[in-house]
Design a protein around this motif. Structure first.
Motif, PDB file in Angstrom:
ATOM      1  N   SER A  21       0.807  -1.220   0.000  1.00 54.38           N
ATOM      2  CA  SER A  21       0.000   0.000   0.000  1.00 54.38           C
ATOM      3  C   SER A  21       0.840   1.270   0.000  1.00 54.38           C
ATOM      4  CB  SER A  21      -0.938   0.012   1.210  1.00 54.38           C
ATOM      5  OG  SER A  21      -0.200  -0.047   2.418  1.00 54.38           O
ATOM      6  N   ILE A  22       2.176   1.117  -0.059  1.00 54.32           N
ATOM      7  CA  ILE A  22       3.079   2.265  -0.158  1.00 54.32           C
ATOM      8  C   ILE A  22       3.997   2.023  -1.347  1.00 54.32           C
ATOM      9  CG2 ILE A  22       4.889   3.613   0.967  1.00 54.32           C
ATOM     10  CD1 ILE A  22       3.669   2.824   3.660  1.00 54.32           C
ATOM     11  N   LEU A  23       4.001   2.973  -2.274  1.00 48.88           N
ATOM     12  CA  LEU A  23       4.783   2.846  -3.497  1.00 48.88           C
ATOM     13  C   LEU A  23       6.016   3.737  -3.421  1.00 48.88           C
ATOM     14  CD1 LEU A  23       5.028   1.887  -6.502  1.00 48.88           C
ATOM     15  CD2 LEU A  23       3.645   3.877  -7.111  1.00 48.88           C
ATOM     16  N   LEU A  24       7.194   3.155  -3.651  1.00 53.95           N
ATOM     17  CA  LEU A  24       8.427   3.923  -3.794  1.00 53.95           C
ATOM     18  C   LEU A  24       8.697   4.114  -5.278  1.00 53.95           C
ATOM     19  CD1 LEU A  24      10.892   2.288  -1.230  1.00 53.95           C
ATOM     20  CD2 LEU A  24       9.328   4.204  -0.870  1.00 53.95           C
ATOM     21  N   ALA A  25       9.014   5.328  -5.676  1.00 55.87           N
ATOM     22  CA  ALA A  25       9.172   5.628  -7.100  1.00 55.87           C
ATOM     23  C   ALA A  25      10.391   6.493  -7.336  1.00 55.87           C
ATOM     24  CB  ALA A  25       7.919   6.316  -7.628  1.00 55.87           C
ATOM     25  N   GLY A  26      10.782   6.588  -8.618  1.00 53.85           N
ATOM     26  CA  GLY A  26      11.907   7.425  -9.006  1.00 53.85           C
ATOM     27  C   GLY A  26      11.494   8.874  -9.192  1.00 53.85           C
ATOM     28  N   ALA A  27      12.468   9.688  -9.574  1.00 55.74           N
ATOM     29  CA  ALA A  27      12.239  11.127  -9.724  1.00 55.74           C
ATOM     30  C   ALA A  27      11.229  11.417 -10.820  1.00 55.74           C
ATOM     31  CB  ALA A  27      13.557  11.823 -10.028  1.00 55.74           C
ATOM     32  N   ASN A  28      10.500  12.518 -10.654  1.00 54.01           N
ATOM     33  CA  ASN A  28       9.543  13.019 -11.639  1.00 54.01           C
ATOM     34  C   ASN A  28       8.423  12.018 -11.894  1.00 54.01           C
ATOM     35  OD1 ASN A  28       8.699  15.159 -13.285  1.00 54.01           O
ATOM     36  ND2 ASN A  28       9.718  14.327 -15.099  1.00 54.01           N
ATOM     37  N   PHE A  29       8.001  11.350 -10.851  1.00 49.95           N
ATOM     38  CA  PHE A  29       6.956  10.337 -10.992  1.00 49.95           C
ATOM     39  C   PHE A  29       5.629  11.001 -11.340  1.00 49.95           C
ATOM     40  CE2 PHE A  29       3.670   7.477  -9.243  1.00 49.95           C
ATOM     41  CZ  PHE A  29       4.034   6.297  -9.887  1.00 49.95           C
ATOM     42  N   GLY A  30       4.900  10.421 -12.307  1.00 49.47           N
ATOM     43  CA  GLY A  30       3.604  10.951 -12.700  1.00 49.47           C
ATOM     44  C   GLY A  30       3.689  12.149 -13.617  1.00 49.47           C
ATOM     45  N   CYS A  31       4.804  12.317 -14.322  1.00 44.48           N
ATOM     46  CA  CYS A  31       4.920  13.405 -15.286  1.00 44.48           C
ATOM     47  C   CYS A  31       4.040  13.092 -16.505  1.00 44.48           C
ATOM     48  CB  CYS A  31       6.367  13.608 -15.693  1.00 44.48           C
ATOM     49  SG  CYS A  31       7.160  12.130 -16.405  1.00 44.48           S
ATOM     50  N   GLY A  32       4.028  13.994 -17.470  1.00 44.11           N
ATOM     51  CA  GLY A  32       3.259  13.738 -18.686  1.00 44.11           C
ATOM     52  C   GLY A  32       1.893  14.374 -18.638  1.00 44.11           C
ATOM     53  N   SER A  33       0.895  13.683 -19.190  1.00 38.98           N
ATOM     54  CA  SER A  33      -0.440  14.264 -19.337  1.00 38.98           C
ATOM     55  C   SER A  33      -1.132  14.400 -17.987  1.00 38.98           C
ATOM     56  CB  SER A  33      -1.289  13.401 -20.276  1.00 38.98           C
ATOM     57  OG  SER A  33      -1.775  12.265 -19.598  1.00 38.98           O
ATOM     58  N   SER A  34      -2.251  15.112 -18.015  1.00 41.00           N
ATOM     59  CA  SER A  34      -2.954  15.418 -16.770  1.00 41.00           C
ATOM     60  C   SER A  34      -3.968  14.350 -16.380  1.00 41.00           C
ATOM     61  CB  SER A  34      -3.685  16.758 -16.909  1.00 41.00           C
ATOM     62  OG  SER A  34      -4.642  16.698 -17.967  1.00 41.00           O
ATOM     63  N   ARG A  35      -4.003  13.209 -17.068  1.00 39.09           N
ATOM     64  CA  ARG A  35      -5.064  12.220 -16.847  1.00 39.09           C
ATOM     65  C   ARG A  35      -5.172  11.802 -15.378  1.00 39.09           C
ATOM     66  NH1 ARG A  35      -2.327   7.870 -20.809  1.00 39.09           N
ATOM     67  NH2 ARG A  35      -2.069   9.841 -21.901  1.00 39.09           N
TER      68      ARG A  35
END
Length: 231
Positions: free
Chosen positions: A82-96
């Motif tokens: 239930s906890i996600l570790l991610a790299g830099a700039n996660f969720g970039c791109g479109s606004s969906r």
């Protein structure tokens, strides 16, 4: 929106940088009109061996597709994370916003990364997910630890602290308004409804003082200023 005050959960790492919203939920699934049912398509191109190219059907049954056994979300030790570790700039791109809906439906309550795409970051708060920014060295420690089976973290939102129960503690910053909204489980609709009485008073005063707008007035005003004729 479900409040988030204290949360403890298994950690799953997806360590690539610049993961955009099309990777999170590919464009063909944006044809869906429902807000639910998107969790099966989260990380679609990486999660299934057909890499998302087999069909453009937004309602494809993922039970018929072969999962990639090497992708982290498919590994049994991360089931229920239930906890996600991610790299830099996660969720970039479109606004969906579907990207955040899919993450939430999959069961993620918090995403920890060095940085986020701005719109994705805001969408997280709107959907009850806590995005936490931590510096690169802190992320390196967490990512190393996440390789251990059963590694979990505790999030204390009032104290703005992440800890792992083994002496590791990391503080994070959060806007006070966003913090209170998560603590109380209030999204934009709930915040607006808190002002329902004031909104009603304003509307009544507005239409009463703008009688020439009666033809476009709400039903409550039209009924009071233009009553139906009686016989």
């Amino acid at each position: 929106m479900k409040p988030l005050v204290h949360h403890e959960g298994l950690v799953v790492p997806v360590v690539a940088a610049n993961i955009d919203t099309d990777i999170l939920v590919p464009k063909q699934y944006l044809k869906r009109v429902e807000r639910t049912g998107l969790a099966d398509y989260l990380f679609d191109r990486w999660r299934y061996l057909d890499r998302g190219n087999a069909t453009d059907d937004p309602y494809v049954d993922c039970a018929t597709r072969e999962p990639d056994p090497a992708f982290v979300l498919n590994l049994p030790q991360y089931k229920g994370a239930s906890i996600l570790l991610a790299g830099a700039n996660f969720g970039c791109g479109s606004s969906r916003e579907q990207a955040v809906w899919a993450i939430a439906e999959w069961g993620i309550r918090a995403v920890i990364a060095p940085s986020f795409g701005d719109i994705f970051f805001n969408n997280c708060y709107a959907n009850g997910i806590l995005p936490i920014r931590l510096a690169g060295p802190d992320m390196d420690v967490l990512l190393r630890n996440a390789g251990r089976a059963g590694y979990s973290l505790q999030i204390d939102l009032p104290a703005q602290k992440v800890s792992d129960g083994s002496g590791g503690e990391w503080l994070f910053d959060i806007d006070p308004f966003r913090k209170s909204s998560l603590l109380e489980g209030r999204d934009a609709i709930a915040l607006t409804l808190q002002k329902a009485a004031a909104i009603s008073r304003f509307e009544q005063a507005h239409w009463s003082s703008q009688l020439w707008l009666a033809s476009s007035a709400p039903a409550f005003h039209q009924s009071s200023t233009n009553p139906e004729p009686t016989t």
